[in-house]
Design a protein around this motif. Structure first.
Motif, PDB file in Angstrom:
ATOM      1  N   PRO A 101      -6.796   7.831   4.640  1.00  0.00           N
ATOM      2  CA  PRO A 101      -7.646   7.641   3.461  1.00  0.00           C
ATOM      3  C   PRO A 101      -6.908   7.018   2.275  1.00  0.00           C
ATOM      4  N   SER A 102      -5.675   7.407   2.061  1.00  0.00           N
ATOM      5  CA  SER A 102      -4.936   6.846   0.922  1.00  0.00           C
ATOM      6  C   SER A 102      -4.800   5.334   1.050  1.00  0.00           C
ATOM      7  N   ASN A 103      -4.654   4.847   2.272  1.00  0.00           N
ATOM      8  CA  ASN A 103      -4.512   3.404   2.490  1.00  0.00           C
ATOM      9  C   ASN A 103      -5.828   2.687   2.232  1.00  0.00           C
ATOM     10  N   TYR A 104      -6.913   3.180   2.821  1.00  0.00           N
ATOM     11  CA  TYR A 104      -8.148   2.414   2.628  1.00  0.00           C
ATOM     12  C   TYR A 104      -8.733   2.560   1.240  1.00  0.00           C
ATOM     13  N   VAL A 105      -8.443   3.636   0.535  1.00  0.00           N
ATOM     14  CA  VAL A 105      -8.871   3.738  -0.859  1.00  0.00           C
ATOM     15  C   VAL A 105      -8.094   2.731  -1.710  1.00  0.00           C
ATOM     16  N   ALA A 106      -6.781   2.706  -1.553  1.00  0.00           N
ATOM     17  CA  ALA A 106      -5.954   1.769  -2.329  1.00  0.00           C
ATOM     18  C   ALA A 106      -6.285   0.323  -1.968  1.00  0.00           C
ATOM     19  N   ARG A 107      -6.522   0.064  -0.689  1.00  0.00           N
ATOM     20  CA  ARG A 107      -6.879  -1.295  -0.254  1.00  0.00           C
ATOM     21  C   ARG A 107      -8.212  -1.721  -0.877  1.00  0.00           C
ATOM     22  N   TYR A 108      -9.185  -0.819  -0.884  1.00  0.00           N
ATOM     23  CA  TYR A 108     -10.479  -1.106  -1.505  1.00  0.00           C
ATOM     24  C   TYR A 108     -10.288  -1.461  -2.980  1.00  0.00           C
ATOM     25  N   LEU A 109      -9.534  -0.635  -3.694  1.00  0.00           N
ATOM     26  CA  LEU A 109      -9.324  -0.880  -5.123  1.00  0.00           C
ATOM     27  C   LEU A 109      -8.610  -2.209  -5.355  1.00  0.00           C
ATOM     28  N   ALA A 110      -7.622  -2.511  -4.521  1.00  0.00           N
ATOM     29  CA  ALA A 110      -6.905  -3.787  -4.652  1.00  0.00           C
ATOM     30  C   ALA A 110      -7.859  -4.957  -4.431  1.00  0.00           C
ATOM     31  N   ARG A 111      -8.762  -4.827  -3.483  1.00  0.00           N
ATOM     32  CA  ARG A 111      -9.725  -5.901  -3.207  1.00  0.00           C
ATOM     33  C   ARG A 111     -10.768  -6.042  -4.310  1.00  0.00           C
ATOM     34  N   ARG A 112     -10.877  -5.048  -5.168  1.00  0.00           N
ATOM     35  CA  ARG A 112     -11.808  -5.119  -6.297  1.00  0.00           C
ATOM     36  C   ARG A 112     -11.102  -5.584  -7.565  1.00  0.00           C
ATOM     37  N   GLY A 113      -9.851  -6.009  -7.441  1.00  0.00           N
ATOM     38  CA  GLY A 113      -9.152  -6.600  -8.572  1.00  0.00           C
ATOM     39  C   GLY A 113      -8.201  -5.691  -9.325  1.00  0.00           C
ATOM     40  N   TYR A 114      -8.090  -4.437  -8.914  1.00  0.00           N
ATOM     41  CA  TYR A 114      -7.142  -3.550  -9.559  1.00  0.00           C
ATOM     42  C   TYR A 114      -5.744  -3.832  -9.014  1.00  0.00           C
ATOM     43  N   ARG A 115      -4.742  -3.666  -9.862  1.00  0.00           N
ATOM     44  CA  ARG A 115      -3.364  -3.744  -9.385  1.00  0.00           C
ATOM     45  C   ARG A 115      -2.992  -2.353  -8.906  1.00  0.00           C
ATOM     46  N   ILE A 116      -2.542  -2.275  -7.669  1.00  0.00           N
ATOM     47  CA  ILE A 116      -2.150  -1.006  -7.076  1.00  0.00           C
ATOM     48  C   ILE A 116      -0.635  -0.968  -6.986  1.00  0.00           C
ATOM     49  N   ILE A 117      -0.036   0.055  -7.571  1.00  0.00           N
ATOM     50  CA  ILE A 117       1.399   0.276  -7.415  1.00  0.00           C
ATOM     51  C   ILE A 117       1.546   1.462  -6.461  1.00  0.00           C
ATOM     52  N   PRO A 118       1.917   1.176  -5.200  1.00  0.00           N
ATOM     53  CA  PRO A 118       2.060   2.266  -4.226  1.00  0.00           C
ATOM     54  C   PRO A 118       3.349   3.053  -4.476  1.00  0.00           C
ATOM     55  N   VAL A 119       3.243   4.378  -4.374  1.00  0.00           N
ATOM     56  CA  VAL A 119       4.400   5.255  -4.574  1.00  0.00           C
ATOM     57  C   VAL A 119       4.508   6.177  -3.362  1.00  0.00           C
ATOM     58  N   ASN A 120       5.607   6.029  -2.621  1.00  0.00           N
ATOM     59  CA  ASN A 120       5.855   6.873  -1.460  1.00  0.00           C
ATOM     60  C   ASN A 120       7.328   6.741  -1.099  1.00  0.00           C
ATOM     61  N   PRO A 121       8.136   7.782  -1.329  1.00  0.00           N
ATOM     62  CA  PRO A 121       9.580   7.660  -1.089  1.00  0.00           C
ATOM     63  C   PRO A 121       9.936   7.329   0.365  1.00  0.00           C
ATOM     64  N   GLY A 122       9.098   7.727   1.298  1.00  0.00           N
ATOM     65  CA  GLY A 122       9.370   7.450   2.713  1.00  0.00           C
ATOM     66  C   GLY A 122       9.162   6.004   3.113  1.00  0.00           C
ATOM     67  N   HIS A 123       8.531   5.230   2.248  1.00  0.00           N
ATOM     68  CA  HIS A 123       8.239   3.823   2.562  1.00  0.00           C
ATOM     69  C   HIS A 123       8.683   2.885   1.447  1.00  0.00           C
TER      70      HIS A 123
END
Length: 158
Positions: free
Chosen positions: A32-54
């Motif tokens: 869910p975290s991926n498709y929510v962030a992907r949706y928001l990015a496709r709507r023009g929001y800048r997404i800054i992903p935060v995840n120490p493992g990646h």
């Protein structure tokens, strides 16, 4: 007790915010975290992903950050995809790091009275147990196209 955000408030946040720091986002497209962030990015929001493992990978056209301290840019919304026990420390860090925050947003199923108290003290609104993707779709007409009654009356044809 958590205050339910009004549609006007949610619409304002989703209209004026430009940058979401998504803490706990996964590179796995079925999470869910991926498709929510992907949706928001496709709507023009800048997404800054935060995840120490990646950290260091690229998601949604942005480098994955190890933590909030690694972010040098302005953040409008701190969007958290972590278990409730981890939320207070993230919110405390986010409030200290980003004084310009418009909102702290906790995803569906996540409620934190401690984070709510911190946000109230700092004067930063908090949305709990809600998803910005779902709210965006509901408030801006995408769910109506699928036949859902969103309770939003609009004179716009969709």
């Amino acid at each position: 007790m958590t205050t339910t955000p009004t549609d006007a408030f949610l619409r304002d946040i989703l209209t004026t915010a430009r940058t979401f720091a998504c803490v706990g986002v996964s590179p796995d497209p079925i999470r869910p975290s991926n498709y929510v962030a992907r949706y928001l990015a496709r709507r023009g929001y800048r997404i800054i992903p935060v995840n120490p493992g990646h950290a260091g990978r690229t998601l949604f056209g942005q480098t994955v950050m190890a933590n909030l301290a690694s972010i040098e840019d302005r953040v409008d919304v701190l969007d958290i995809f972590r278990k409730p026990a981890a939320v207070p420390a993230i919110v405390e860090d986010g409030l200290r790091r980003f004084p310009e925050l418009k909102c702290v947003w906790l995803q569906v199923g996540i409620v934190s009275p401690d984070a709510e108290a911190m946000c109230t003290k700092a004067g930063v609104p908090i949305v709990q147990d809600r998803c910005p993707k779902i709210e965006h779709q509901r408030l801006f007409g995408e769910l109506r196209k699928a036949g859902f009654n969103t309770g939003i009356v609009s004179s716009r044809l969709t």
